[in-house]
Every structure is written in C-alpha cells, then in structure tokens.
Design a protein around this motif. Structure first.
Motif, PDB file in Angstrom:
ATOM      1  N   VAL A 120     -16.135  68.347 -20.730  1.00  0.00           N
ATOM      2  CA  VAL A 120     -16.866  68.390 -19.470  1.00  0.00           C
ATOM      3  C   VAL A 120     -18.329  68.112 -19.797  1.00  0.00           C
ATOM      4  CG1 VAL A 120     -17.601  69.846 -17.548  1.00  0.00           C
ATOM      5  CG2 VAL A 120     -15.239  69.960 -18.383  1.00  0.00           C
ATOM      6  N   ARG A 121     -18.868  67.057 -19.186  1.00  0.00           N
ATOM      7  CA  ARG A 121     -20.242  66.638 -19.469  1.00  0.00           C
ATOM      8  C   ARG A 121     -21.221  67.505 -18.694  1.00  0.00           C
ATOM      9  NH1 ARG A 121     -18.255  60.979 -17.707  1.00  0.00           N
ATOM     10  NH2 ARG A 121     -18.518  62.081 -15.763  1.00  0.00           N
ATOM     11  N   PRO A 122     -22.450  67.635 -19.186  1.00  0.00           N
ATOM     12  CA  PRO A 122     -23.478  68.282 -18.367  1.00  0.00           C
ATOM     13  C   PRO A 122     -23.667  67.461 -17.092  1.00  0.00           C
ATOM     14  CG  PRO A 122     -24.273  67.858 -20.600  1.00  0.00           C
ATOM     15  CD  PRO A 122     -22.958  67.155 -20.455  1.00  0.00           C
ATOM     16  N   SER A 123     -24.062  68.130 -16.004  1.00  0.00           N
ATOM     17  CA  SER A 123     -24.227  67.410 -14.734  1.00  0.00           C
ATOM     18  C   SER A 123     -25.417  66.468 -14.821  1.00  0.00           C
ATOM     19  CB  SER A 123     -24.439  68.406 -13.600  1.00  0.00           C
ATOM     20  OG  SER A 123     -25.763  68.894 -13.665  1.00  0.00           O
ATOM     21  N   PRO A 124     -25.441  65.411 -14.003  1.00  0.00           N
ATOM     22  CA  PRO A 124     -26.587  64.487 -13.990  1.00  0.00           C
ATOM     23  C   PRO A 124     -27.900  65.210 -13.701  1.00  0.00           C
ATOM     24  CG  PRO A 124     -24.758  63.606 -12.719  1.00  0.00           C
ATOM     25  CD  PRO A 124     -24.373  65.004 -13.098  1.00  0.00           C
ATOM     26  N   TRP A 125     -27.847  66.299 -12.867  1.00  0.00           N
ATOM     27  CA  TRP A 125     -29.057  67.068 -12.556  1.00  0.00           C
ATOM     28  C   TRP A 125     -29.616  67.723 -13.801  1.00  0.00           C
ATOM     29  CZ3 TRP A 125     -31.815  66.382  -8.470  1.00  0.00           C
ATOM     30  CH2 TRP A 125     -31.216  65.949  -7.280  1.00  0.00           C
ATOM     31  N   VAL A 126     -28.743  68.309 -14.587  1.00  0.00           N
ATOM     32  CA  VAL A 126     -29.199  68.981 -15.810  1.00  0.00           C
ATOM     33  C   VAL A 126     -29.814  67.959 -16.760  1.00  0.00           C
ATOM     34  CG1 VAL A 126     -28.407  70.229 -17.867  1.00  0.00           C
ATOM     35  CG2 VAL A 126     -27.551  70.878 -15.605  1.00  0.00           C
ATOM     36  N   LEU A 127     -29.156  66.814 -16.888  1.00  0.00           N
ATOM     37  CA  LEU A 127     -29.681  65.764 -17.765  1.00  0.00           C
ATOM     38  C   LEU A 127     -31.037  65.273 -17.255  1.00  0.00           C
ATOM     39  CD1 LEU A 127     -26.440  63.712 -18.529  1.00  0.00           C
ATOM     40  CD2 LEU A 127     -27.699  65.249 -20.052  1.00  0.00           C
ATOM     41  N   ALA A 128     -31.151  65.114 -15.912  1.00  0.00           N
ATOM     42  CA  ALA A 128     -32.405  64.639 -15.324  1.00  0.00           C
ATOM     43  C   ALA A 128     -33.523  65.652 -15.558  1.00  0.00           C
ATOM     44  CB  ALA A 128     -32.202  64.377 -13.835  1.00  0.00           C
ATOM     45  N   LEU A 129     -33.213  66.957 -15.390  1.00  0.00           N
ATOM     46  CA  LEU A 129     -34.217  68.004 -15.603  1.00  0.00           C
ATOM     47  C   LEU A 129     -34.698  68.014 -17.047  1.00  0.00           C
ATOM     48  CD1 LEU A 129     -32.913  71.014 -13.469  1.00  0.00           C
ATOM     49  CD2 LEU A 129     -35.070  69.756 -13.200  1.00  0.00           C
ATOM     50  N   HIS A 130     -33.765  67.813 -17.979  1.00  0.00           N
ATOM     51  CA  HIS A 130     -34.147  67.756 -19.392  1.00  0.00           C
ATOM     52  C   HIS A 130     -35.119  66.617 -19.629  1.00  0.00           C
ATOM     53  CE1 HIS A 130     -31.853  70.770 -21.626  1.00  0.00           C
ATOM     54  NE2 HIS A 130     -30.944  70.653 -20.669  1.00  0.00           N
ATOM     55  N   ARG A 131     -34.832  65.479 -18.980  1.00  0.00           N
ATOM     56  CA  ARG A 131     -35.695  64.302 -19.153  1.00  0.00           C
ATOM     57  C   ARG A 131     -37.081  64.564 -18.575  1.00  0.00           C
ATOM     58  NH1 ARG A 131     -31.838  60.817 -16.961  1.00  0.00           N
ATOM     59  NH2 ARG A 131     -30.292  60.985 -18.600  1.00  0.00           N
ATOM     60  N   VAL A 132     -37.132  65.187 -17.384  1.00  0.00           N
ATOM     61  CA  VAL A 132     -38.414  65.504 -16.740  1.00  0.00           C
ATOM     62  C   VAL A 132     -39.184  66.490 -17.621  1.00  0.00           C
ATOM     63  CG1 VAL A 132     -39.461  66.685 -14.777  1.00  0.00           C
ATOM     64  CG2 VAL A 132     -37.635  65.009 -14.388  1.00  0.00           C
ATOM     65  N   GLY A 133     -38.474  67.481 -18.139  1.00  0.00           N
ATOM     66  CA  GLY A 133     -39.110  68.493 -18.997  1.00  0.00           C
ATOM     67  C   GLY A 133     -39.731  67.848 -20.217  1.00  0.00           C
ATOM     68  N   ALA A 134     -39.009  66.937 -20.839  1.00  0.00           N
ATOM     69  CA  ALA A 134     -39.502  66.273 -22.048  1.00  0.00           C
ATOM     70  C   ALA A 134     -40.725  65.419 -21.709  1.00  0.00           C
ATOM     71  CB  ALA A 134     -38.395  65.408 -22.650  1.00  0.00           C
ATOM     72  N   ALA A 135     -40.674  64.747 -20.545  1.00  0.00           N
ATOM     73  CA  ALA A 135     -41.800  63.896 -20.126  1.00  0.00           C
ATOM     74  C   ALA A 135     -43.035  64.751 -19.861  1.00  0.00           C
ATOM     75  CB  ALA A 135     -41.403  63.104 -18.878  1.00  0.00           C
ATOM     76  N   LEU A 136     -42.821  65.936 -19.206  1.00  0.00           N
ATOM     77  CA  LEU A 136     -43.949  66.834 -18.911  1.00  0.00           C
ATOM     78  C   LEU A 136     -44.578  67.357 -20.203  1.00  0.00           C
ATOM     79  CD1 LEU A 136     -42.792  68.983 -15.857  1.00  0.00           C
ATOM     80  CD2 LEU A 136     -44.769  67.429 -15.996  1.00  0.00           C
ATOM     81  N   ARG A 137     -43.713  67.758 -21.151  1.00  0.00           N
ATOM     82  CA  ARG A 137     -44.242  68.278 -22.424  1.00  0.00           C
ATOM     83  C   ARG A 137     -45.078  67.205 -23.124  1.00  0.00           C
ATOM     84  NH1 ARG A 137     -39.379  70.913 -22.675  1.00  0.00           N
ATOM     85  NH2 ARG A 137     -38.415  69.227 -23.847  1.00  0.00           N
ATOM     86  N   HIS A 138     -44.578  65.969 -23.050  1.00  0.00           N
ATOM     87  CA  HIS A 138     -45.287  64.853 -23.682  1.00  0.00           C
ATOM     88  C   HIS A 138     -46.637  64.625 -23.001  1.00  0.00           C
ATOM     89  CE1 HIS A 138     -45.819  61.116 -25.855  1.00  0.00           C
ATOM     90  NE2 HIS A 138     -46.172  60.546 -24.714  1.00  0.00           N
ATOM     91  N   ALA A 139     -46.631  64.697 -21.632  1.00  0.00           N
ATOM     92  CA  ALA A 139     -47.874  64.481 -20.867  1.00  0.00           C
ATOM     93  C   ALA A 139     -48.891  65.568 -21.202  1.00  0.00           C
ATOM     94  CB  ALA A 139     -47.553  64.463 -19.377  1.00  0.00           C
ATOM     95  N   VAL A 140     -48.416  66.830 -21.227  1.00  0.00           N
ATOM     96  CA  VAL A 140     -49.324  67.953 -21.517  1.00  0.00           C
ATOM     97  C   VAL A 140     -49.899  67.804 -22.924  1.00  0.00           C
ATOM     98  CG1 VAL A 140     -49.391  70.451 -21.941  1.00  0.00           C
ATOM     99  CG2 VAL A 140     -48.254  69.553 -19.891  1.00  0.00           C
TER     100      VAL A 140
END
Ligand SMILES: [Cu+2]
Length: 149
Positions: A120-140
């Motif tokens: 069972v794969r992680p949901s697209p929402w969870v994957l999207a949130l991970h991507r947003v989180g990584a982008a935010l950490r990079h921006a900060v």
C-alpha cells in the motif's frame, strides 16, 4: 492370497495412485487471489480473498502483518457462499508491505499453506506534503544563509 499376489496388488495400487493427478486426489491449487500477489494499491483492502480450484474443508489459521504488526481485523473464515474461497479480514494499517499467510484444509484433509504479499503506497497528499516540507526547509535554509551574520 499369496504373498506374491499381495505384492502385485500393492504395486498396481501404487501405480494407479501415481497415475492420478494431484487435483483428482483432492489436493487443491490457488485459482486466484484478490488483491493479486505483488499488487501496489492506494488503500489496503478490507478483505483478502483467496480462491482455490476446489472446495476447502476448513481454515486452520491466517495472519496479516504490516511492519511486524498484526493487521488481521477478524478471524479468517471460508466464504459461506463459496467453499473454495478463504476470506481474511484486514485492518487498515496505512502504507507499507502487507504479508498474508494462511493454512487451510483441502477436501482430502491435507493442510495447504499459502502466502501473498501486496503493498500500500503512501497517499498522494502525504507525498505532496513531504515535497512541500522539503521545499520550505530548503527556502528557509537559503534565506538564513543569505542573512548577514
Ligand atoms: Cu492432498
């Protein structure tokens, strides 16, 4: 009956047994499973269904594990509508690799063990949130790095 004739009769029986196919002896093979072995799913199924080629006598046991935890929702049972089918209720336990194994008793009284894995794969929402989180950490990190010390 002489010993010689008895031996001949025994040999004839053995030859007849060997000539008969396993299915004719009452063994049963798996005809289909739901989900399919190796399936990758968006959500865990509520039920795993294993359909044999011939009716089963009973269910000995079944287990469902995910990340080492049990995800068996209720005792396994034979489908009341079709004795060829084993039903294994699954508790939704999130993403991961699900391992199902079981022992049923075939029509000839022989136990049959089987297993099935699906993911069972992680949901697209969870994957999207991970991507947003990584982008935010990079921006900060970039902003902090640009600030004068
Ligand atoms: Cu058998």
């Amino acid at each position: 009956m002489t010993a010689r004739r008895r031996a001949a009769t025994a040999l004839t029986c053995l030859a007849a047994l060997l000539a008969v196919s396993p299915s004719a002896l009452g063994h049963s093979s798996i005809a289909s499973t739901s989900p399919a072995s190796g399936a990758r799913l968006a959500d865990p199924p509520a039920m795993v269904r294993v359909t044999y080629a011939q009716p089963l006598l009973s269910v000995e046991s079944a287990r469902v594990t995910v990340r080492g935890d049990s995800a068996l929702a209720a005792p396994p049972r034979l489908d009341p509508a079709d004795a060829r089918r084993l039903l294994v209720p699954v508790r939704p336990a999130g993403p991961g690799s699900y391992h199902v194994n079981w022992i049923v008793v075939a029509a000839d009284g022989h136990p049959l063990s089987g297993e099935l894995r699906f993911a069972v794969r992680p949901s697209p929402w969870v994957l999207a949130l991970h991507r947003v989180g990584a982008a935010l950490r990079h921006a900060v990190a970039t902003i902090l790095g640009a600030l004068p010390a």
